[in-house]
Design an enzyme around this catalytic site. Sequence first.
Site, PDB file in Angstrom:
ATOM      1  N   ASN A 292       0.844  -1.199   0.000  1.00 54.92           N
ATOM      2  CA  ASN A 292       0.000   0.000   0.000  1.00 54.92           C
ATOM      3  C   ASN A 292       0.874   1.242   0.000  1.00 54.92           C
ATOM      4  O   ASN A 292       2.106   1.151  -0.021  1.00 54.92           O
ATOM      5  CB  ASN A 292      -0.976  -0.025   1.188  1.00 54.92           C
ATOM      6  CG  ASN A 292      -0.224  -0.052   2.510  1.00 54.92           C
ATOM      7  OD1 ASN A 292       0.467   0.895   2.850  1.00 54.92           O
ATOM      8  ND2 ASN A 292      -0.329  -1.169   3.235  1.00 54.92           N
TER       9      ASN A 292
ATOM     10  N   ASP B  90      -4.093  -6.368   5.422  1.00 52.82           N
ATOM     11  CA  ASP B  90      -5.084  -7.202   6.107  1.00 52.82           C
ATOM     12  C   ASP B  90      -5.058  -8.630   5.590  1.00 52.82           C
ATOM     13  O   ASP B  90      -5.403  -9.561   6.306  1.00 52.82           O
ATOM     14  CB  ASP B  90      -6.481  -6.599   5.925  1.00 52.82           C
ATOM     15  CG  ASP B  90      -6.608  -5.284   6.680  1.00 52.82           C
ATOM     16  OD1 ASP B  90      -6.043  -5.194   7.772  1.00 52.82           O
ATOM     17  OD2 ASP B  90      -7.266  -4.351   6.158  1.00 52.82           O
TER      18      ASP B  90
ATOM     19  N   ILE C 167      -1.978  -7.475  14.541  1.00 51.73           N
ATOM     20  CA  ILE C 167      -0.876  -7.360  15.516  1.00 51.73           C
ATOM     21  C   ILE C 167      -1.317  -6.510  16.705  1.00 51.73           C
ATOM     22  O   ILE C 167      -1.108  -6.859  17.869  1.00 51.73           O
ATOM     23  CB  ILE C 167       0.368  -6.734  14.841  1.00 51.73           C
ATOM     24  CG1 ILE C 167       0.742  -7.541  13.600  1.00 51.73           C
ATOM     25  CG2 ILE C 167       1.533  -6.663  15.820  1.00 51.73           C
ATOM     26  CD1 ILE C 167       1.770  -6.862  12.701  1.00 51.73           C
TER      27      ILE C 167
ATOM     28  N   PHE D 178      -3.457   3.437  15.002  1.00 55.96           N
ATOM     29  CA  PHE D 178      -3.807   4.442  14.007  1.00 55.96           C
ATOM     30  C   PHE D 178      -5.020   3.953  13.222  1.00 55.96           C
ATOM     31  O   PHE D 178      -5.238   2.749  13.102  1.00 55.96           O
ATOM     32  CB  PHE D 178      -2.636   4.684  13.037  1.00 55.96           C
ATOM     33  CG  PHE D 178      -1.615   5.643  13.593  1.00 55.96           C
ATOM     34  CD1 PHE D 178      -0.781   5.264  14.628  1.00 55.96           C
ATOM     35  CD2 PHE D 178      -1.512   6.933  13.088  1.00 55.96           C
ATOM     36  CE1 PHE D 178       0.145   6.141  15.156  1.00 55.96           C
ATOM     37  CE2 PHE D 178      -0.588   7.833  13.605  1.00 55.96           C
ATOM     38  CZ  PHE D 178       0.247   7.430  14.637  1.00 55.96           C
TER      39      PHE D 178
ATOM     40  N   LYS E 147     -13.235   1.454  16.119  1.00 57.43           N
ATOM     41  CA  LYS E 147     -12.022   0.630  16.029  1.00 57.43           C
ATOM     42  C   LYS E 147     -11.298   0.574  17.369  1.00 57.43           C
ATOM     43  O   LYS E 147     -10.808  -0.471  17.786  1.00 57.43           O
ATOM     44  CB  LYS E 147     -11.108   1.219  14.956  1.00 57.43           C
ATOM     45  CG  LYS E 147      -9.944   0.347  14.606  1.00 57.43           C
ATOM     46  CD  LYS E 147      -9.196   0.844  13.393  1.00 57.43           C
ATOM     47  CE  LYS E 147     -10.027   0.751  12.133  1.00 57.43           C
ATOM     48  NZ  LYS E 147      -9.302   1.166  10.944  1.00 57.43           N
TER      49      LYS E 147
ATOM     50  N   LYS F 258     -10.767  -3.032  19.189  1.00 57.29           N
ATOM     51  CA  LYS F 258      -9.434  -3.599  19.407  1.00 57.29           C
ATOM     52  C   LYS F 258      -9.029  -3.524  20.877  1.00 57.29           C
ATOM     53  O   LYS F 258      -8.019  -4.105  21.267  1.00 57.29           O
ATOM     54  CB  LYS F 258      -8.396  -2.887  18.543  1.00 57.29           C
ATOM     55  CG  LYS F 258      -8.647  -3.058  17.052  1.00 57.29           C
ATOM     56  CD  LYS F 258      -7.388  -2.778  16.244  1.00 57.29           C
ATOM     57  CE  LYS F 258      -7.734  -2.762  14.758  1.00 57.29           C
ATOM     58  NZ  LYS F 258      -6.645  -3.257  13.924  1.00 57.29           N
TER      59      LYS F 258
HETATM   60  O1  C5P Z   1      -7.962  -2.833  11.540  1.00 64.88           O
HETATM   61  P1  C5P Z   1      -7.248  -1.690  10.933  1.00 64.88           P
HETATM   62  O2  C5P Z   1      -6.198  -2.118   9.944  1.00 64.88           O
HETATM   63  O3  C5P Z   1      -8.107  -0.653  10.348  1.00 64.88           O
HETATM   64  O4  C5P Z   1      -6.502  -0.989  12.180  1.00 64.88           O
HETATM   65  C1  C5P Z   1      -5.462  -0.072  12.054  1.00 64.88           C
HETATM   66  C2  C5P Z   1      -4.527  -0.171  13.231  1.00 64.88           C
HETATM   67  O5  C5P Z   1      -4.241  -1.527  13.531  1.00 64.88           O
HETATM   68  C3  C5P Z   1      -3.179   0.454  12.955  1.00 64.88           C
HETATM   69  O6  C5P Z   1      -2.680   0.929  14.178  1.00 64.88           O
HETATM   70  C4  C5P Z   1      -2.354  -0.711  12.435  1.00 64.88           C
HETATM   71  O7  C5P Z   1      -0.971  -0.522  12.642  1.00 64.88           O
HETATM   72  C5  C5P Z   1      -2.892  -1.844  13.266  1.00 64.88           C
HETATM   73  N1  C5P Z   1      -2.899  -3.149  12.574  1.00 64.88           N
HETATM   74  C6  C5P Z   1      -2.100  -4.179  13.012  1.00 64.88           C
HETATM   75  N2  C5P Z   1      -2.162  -5.399  12.379  1.00 64.88           N
HETATM   76  C7  C5P Z   1      -2.973  -5.602  11.342  1.00 64.88           C
HETATM   77  C8  C5P Z   1      -3.793  -4.562  10.885  1.00 64.88           C
HETATM   78  C9  C5P Z   1      -3.731  -3.356  11.514  1.00 64.88           C
HETATM   79  O8  C5P Z   1      -1.328  -3.989  13.953  1.00 64.88           O
HETATM   80  N3  C5P Z   1      -2.993  -6.754  10.750  1.00 64.88           N
END
Ligand code: C5P
Length: 398
Positions: free
Chosen positions: A206, A275, A303, A319, A333, A337
């Site tokens: 991305n 994702d 993560i 973020f 969100k 989370k």
């Molecule tokens: O779920 P989403 O991708 O929208 O959430 C964004 C946040 O989650 C960001 O802080 C990103 O670094 C973290 N993230 C993560 N692992 C993933 C997806 C997002 O740590 N697989």
Amino acid sequence: MPPLRGRRVVLGITGGVAAYKTPELVRRLRTAEAVVRVVLSRSARQFVAAGALAAVGAEVVEDHRGPGMVHIDLARWADAIVIAPATAHVLSRLAAGAADDLLTTMCLATEAPLCVAPAMNRIMWMNPATRANCALLAGRGVRFVGPDEGAQACGDNGPGRMSEPGEILGMLERLWGAAGALRGINAVVTAGATYEALDPARGFTNRSSGKMGYALAAALADHGAAVTLISGPTALPAPPGVHLIPVTSACQMRDAVWACRGTMDLFVAAAAVADYRPQTVLADKLKKDAHTLTVTLVRNPDILAEVAGLTPRPFTVGFAAETGDVETKARAKRARKGIDLIVANPIDEAGVGFAGDDNRVILIDKDHAAAWTAAPKTEIARALAREIIKRLPRTASP
Ligand code: C5P
């Protein structure tokens, strides 16, 4: 106590077009409660008027050749000397130990720290003569801030723009120890995009540049945190004093974060983690035999959610890069989370977000949402570091 309160700053201004930013720098220094005296080189007067600097609260010291020891008085008075903008010419004169005007004579006569914010055309900046002068000055302990990259007054694009006043202020804050509030804190920051391979030549990624995460890692380190920066592929250099672990894919990033789980006090997830990843990574390069191609993607580990699920868990900051109703999506969100703080930013607005140098964020914790005005990512990072310090258990407010 604010780190600049009562500090005596001599601002040396030399003859670059960026001198037009110096009244703003003086204003910011005065707002931070520093005392400011200004010395203008002869050519600087073509770019900024002494009256403008005086109007925002600086005492402009004249370079007169009368009796008295103005250079010695100033050299002793200063807690720091900042030269902004610093032209290629003044850098060469400082490197040579010249003493042919008030500014260079004062620099030669002082024991105060000397900070320079270079500003010049990109080819002048890259010229071996300038490189050698900078190396010499850095070796003598001169602190550099910038230069930034971008569009230049001469029409070129590249390194050589003077750092913004906020950056220069940040350097003085570090010099005078805003640092320290995060001493003893182990912070892990993820940054950049991940790359999910499909075959040896191709993959999914991305537009994240990593700038926000790198700036945050630097800001946390400035406050004394031991920072591990786990980064997807970027073109950025490791910030000074930060331990960089380069990774490629989301699974590698997750493994690197997981290895830190026992020791981390603070986790900041600034990475734009993919994702999904291809279910199978092909050993050979995919051929374009078929008219359509279907790739099966499988979910990557989240993560941030995994770290937030640890017990005991570190203070977690996430973020949310969103389009549309950014705040509502980010609030949801944060709750989903189970994290402490979420930094929401729109990626559908011109000039801010993913790849650029600026960002506009909304800071959301369980009680409040605060919308900040757009600013350079480095400034946002410093402000976020302060917000984290306020909220982190075990640390005092800066
Ligand atoms: O779920 P989403 O991708 O929208 O959430 C964004 C946040 O989650 C960001 O802080 C990103 O670094 C973290 N993230 C993560 N692992 C993933 C997806 C997002 O740590 N697989």
